[in-house]
Design a protein around this motif. Sequence first.
Motif, PDB file in Angstrom:
ATOM      1  N   GLU A  30       0.841  -1.200   0.000  1.00 46.81           N
ATOM      2  CA  GLU A  30       0.000   0.000   0.000  1.00 46.81           C
ATOM      3  C   GLU A  30       0.874   1.247   0.000  1.00 46.81           C
ATOM      4  N   LEU A  31       0.353   2.318  -0.601  1.00 52.64           N
ATOM      5  CA  LEU A  31       1.029   3.611  -0.545  1.00 52.64           C
ATOM      6  C   LEU A  31       0.695   4.284   0.778  1.00 52.64           C
ATOM      7  N   LEU A  32       1.647   5.024   1.315  1.00 47.68           N
ATOM      8  CA  LEU A  32       1.474   5.696   2.598  1.00 47.68           C
ATOM      9  C   LEU A  32       1.522   7.208   2.401  1.00 47.68           C
ATOM     10  N   PRO A  33       0.933   7.976   3.325  1.00 49.50           N
ATOM     11  CA  PRO A  33       0.984   9.447   3.215  1.00 49.50           C
ATOM     12  C   PRO A  33       2.429   9.937   3.193  1.00 49.50           C
ATOM     13  N   THR A  34       2.703  10.914   2.358  1.00 47.94           N
ATOM     14  CA  THR A  34       4.074  11.407   2.204  1.00 47.94           C
ATOM     15  C   THR A  34       4.356  12.685   2.992  1.00 47.94           C
ATOM     16  N   ASN A  35       3.337  13.244   3.618  1.00 42.33           N
ATOM     17  CA  ASN A  35       3.549  14.481   4.379  1.00 42.33           C
ATOM     18  C   ASN A  35       3.602  14.190   5.876  1.00 42.33           C
ATOM     19  N   PHE A  36       4.397  15.003   6.585  1.00 41.24           N
ATOM     20  CA  PHE A  36       4.562  14.884   8.026  1.00 41.24           C
ATOM     21  C   PHE A  36       4.304  16.270   8.631  1.00 41.24           C
ATOM     22  N   PRO A  37       3.025  16.589   8.887  1.00 44.21           N
ATOM     23  CA  PRO A  37       2.655  17.951   9.317  1.00 44.21           C
ATOM     24  C   PRO A  37       3.408  18.451  10.542  1.00 44.21           C
ATOM     25  N   SER A  38       3.700  17.561  11.480  1.00 42.56           N
ATOM     26  CA  SER A  38       4.354  18.015  12.711  1.00 42.56           C
ATOM     27  C   SER A  38       5.768  18.522  12.460  1.00 42.56           C
ATOM     28  N   THR A  39       6.386  18.062  11.388  1.00 39.10           N
ATOM     29  CA  THR A  39       7.758  18.474  11.072  1.00 39.10           C
ATOM     30  C   THR A  39       7.834  19.342   9.814  1.00 39.10           C
ATOM     31  N   GLU A  40       6.707  19.505   9.107  1.00 36.10           N
ATOM     32  CA  GLU A  40       6.632  20.232   7.842  1.00 36.10           C
ATOM     33  C   GLU A  40       7.481  19.567   6.755  1.00 36.10           C
ATOM     34  N   LEU A  41       7.744  18.285   6.935  1.00 33.67           N
ATOM     35  CA  LEU A  41       8.497  17.532   5.928  1.00 33.67           C
ATOM     36  C   LEU A  41       7.540  16.829   4.976  1.00 33.67           C
ATOM     37  N   ARG A  42       8.005  16.617   3.754  1.00 32.49           N
ATOM     38  CA  ARG A  42       7.266  15.821   2.783  1.00 32.49           C
ATOM     39  C   ARG A  42       8.273  15.004   1.988  1.00 32.49           C
ATOM     40  N   VAL A  43       8.057  13.703   1.910  1.00 34.74           N
ATOM     41  CA  VAL A  43       8.949  12.832   1.153  1.00 34.74           C
ATOM     42  C   VAL A  43       8.362  12.613  -0.228  1.00 34.74           C
ATOM     43  N   ASP A  44       9.180  12.091  -1.134  1.00 33.16           N
ATOM     44  CA  ASP A  44       8.722  11.880  -2.506  1.00 33.16           C
ATOM     45  C   ASP A  44       7.838  10.645  -2.643  1.00 33.16           C
ATOM     46  N   PHE A  45       8.223   9.573  -1.988  1.00 32.63           N
ATOM     47  CA  PHE A  45       7.478   8.314  -2.150  1.00 32.63           C
ATOM     48  C   PHE A  45       7.605   7.506  -0.867  1.00 32.63           C
ATOM     49  N   LEU A  46       6.484   6.975  -0.392  1.00 34.81           N
ATOM     50  CA  LEU A  46       6.489   6.177   0.825  1.00 34.81           C
ATOM     51  C   LEU A  46       5.462   5.061   0.669  1.00 34.81           C
ATOM     52  N   ALA A  47       5.886   3.844   0.946  1.00 39.63           N
ATOM     53  CA  ALA A  47       4.985   2.705   0.775  1.00 39.63           C
ATOM     54  C   ALA A  47       5.300   1.607   1.776  1.00 39.63           C
ATOM     55  N   ARG A  48       4.259   0.836   2.119  1.00 41.06           N
ATOM     56  CA  ARG A  48       4.469  -0.368   2.911  1.00 41.06           C
ATOM     57  C   ARG A  48       4.594  -1.538   1.943  1.00 41.06           C
ATOM     58  N   LEU A  49       5.619  -2.346   2.137  1.00 40.50           N
ATOM     59  CA  LEU A  49       5.848  -3.487   1.268  1.00 40.50           C
ATOM     60  C   LEU A  49       5.211  -4.743   1.870  1.00 40.50           C
ATOM     61  N   GLU A  50       5.139  -5.770   1.074  1.00 34.47           N
ATOM     62  CA  GLU A  50       4.489  -7.006   1.537  1.00 34.47           C
ATOM     63  C   GLU A  50       5.247  -7.686   2.659  1.00 34.47           C
ATOM     64  N   ASP A  51       6.537  -7.357   2.830  1.00 31.74           N
ATOM     65  CA  ASP A  51       7.288  -7.923   3.958  1.00 31.74           C
ATOM     66  C   ASP A  51       7.118  -7.067   5.218  1.00 31.74           C
ATOM     67  N   GLU A  52       6.157  -6.101   5.154  1.00 30.47           N
ATOM     68  CA  GLU A  52       5.792  -5.214   6.269  1.00 30.47           C
ATOM     69  C   GLU A  52       6.836  -4.129   6.565  1.00 30.47           C
ATOM     70  N   SER A  53       7.865  -4.015   5.737  1.00 30.71           N
ATOM     71  CA  SER A  53       8.802  -2.903   5.898  1.00 30.71           C
ATOM     72  C   SER A  53       8.218  -1.660   5.236  1.00 30.71           C
ATOM     73  N   VAL A  54       8.785  -0.512   5.582  1.00 32.31           N
ATOM     74  CA  VAL A  54       8.369   0.758   4.986  1.00 32.31           C
ATOM     75  C   VAL A  54       9.491   1.242   4.078  1.00 32.31           C
ATOM     76  N   LEU A  55       9.149   1.513   2.825  1.00 30.33           N
ATOM     77  CA  LEU A  55      10.144   1.962   1.841  1.00 30.33           C
ATOM     78  C   LEU A  55       9.960   3.449   1.554  1.00 30.33           C
ATOM     79  N   HIS A  56      11.051   4.181   1.711  1.00 33.39           N
ATOM     80  CA  HIS A  56      11.081   5.611   1.385  1.00 33.39           C
ATOM     81  C   HIS A  56      12.001   5.801   0.175  1.00 33.39           C
ATOM     82  N   ILE A  57      11.480   6.424  -0.894  1.00 36.41           N
ATOM     83  CA  ILE A  57      12.290   6.744  -2.071  1.00 36.41           C
ATOM     84  C   ILE A  57      12.304   8.253  -2.244  1.00 36.41           C
ATOM     85  N   GLU A  58      13.483   8.795  -2.421  1.00 38.14           N
ATOM     86  CA  GLU A  58      13.631  10.231  -2.656  1.00 38.14           C
ATOM     87  C   GLU A  58      14.317  10.424  -4.006  1.00 38.14           C
TER      88      GLU A  58
END
Length: 317
Positions: A30-58
């Motif tokens: 599944e795709l995950l939200p890419t914004n982090f309001p508490s820090t004002e950060l936004r990543v390019d791509f964030l997803a949960r993989l089938e092995d339950e890890s979280v992948l961040h791509i910038e």
Amino acid sequence: MSSKDITLKDIFEEIPYRLSRILTPAPIKELLPTNFPSTELRVDFLARLEDESVLHIEFQSFNDPNMPFRMLRYYLAIWERYPNSPIKQLLVYVGNRKLRMKSKLRLRNLTFSYEMLDIRQIDCNVLLESPDPMDRLLACLCRVEDEAYLIEKLIKTMEGMNEEERKAYLLKALTLTELRPNLRIRFTEEVRHMPIVVRPEDVRLPKRKLRKDILYRLGLEEGKQIGLEEGRHIGLEEGKQIGLQEGKQIGLEEGLLKSAQEMLIAIIEGKLGYVPEEIANRIREIKDVEFLRSLAKKLASTSEDVMQVLSTELRIS
């Protein structure tokens, strides 16, 4: 946010079929939200993989010496939201210059690292043979051995689309090829007869860059343009448009020449940080478009001394 960043985010919202399998160590769950309001950060791509890890791509289009610190900030924000999930980070470099960034950070009490990939390590043919139009689009940024074949595949991809889809796809291609100047020139020449109207505001370039861009140059000379409504003269400013449509090609040769001259000057400026006046004047005296393109391509890929190459090629003592 630059137009290139927006385009890459748009593409990855649709999860390119083949590239996602190259970049991700496990299938995407599944795709995950890419914004982090508490820090004002936004990543390019964030997803949960089938092995339950979280992948961040910038995605990064230039060498940023502070990239390890940025990736660390992203990591901490992701960890705070998903503390029980393994986090995997990948920096994908899409720039035109040689990759010079580091993927590790070593401080007194901290060691941090992430994976890094220059997208030109990927053979574009792997993506061109994908059934996914977004994969074929991203092939523009990969290692290209045959530009003519790549352009042919992109044009063929657009043939089955309606007018709005073709325009959106063409604009994405034009935006991505800003990162590959030589390919952009050739691609623009090939698609200029397509029945699609592209306005300067569609390209979403700052005015100073727009004036150097090939789309602008092709329609320069007091607002003359390429084939719009049987060659009518429609200017670029105040709602006037650049037309990529069949018709009279007004000012085409002059536009192509000026585009090639400015593209070469822009590459020299990128390499040296400035352009000697003598060299700029010499380039603007040259009327051979093919020679200018060849020299631009050589400078873009050479590891030799730029001034030495220019002195030899331009016969400047």
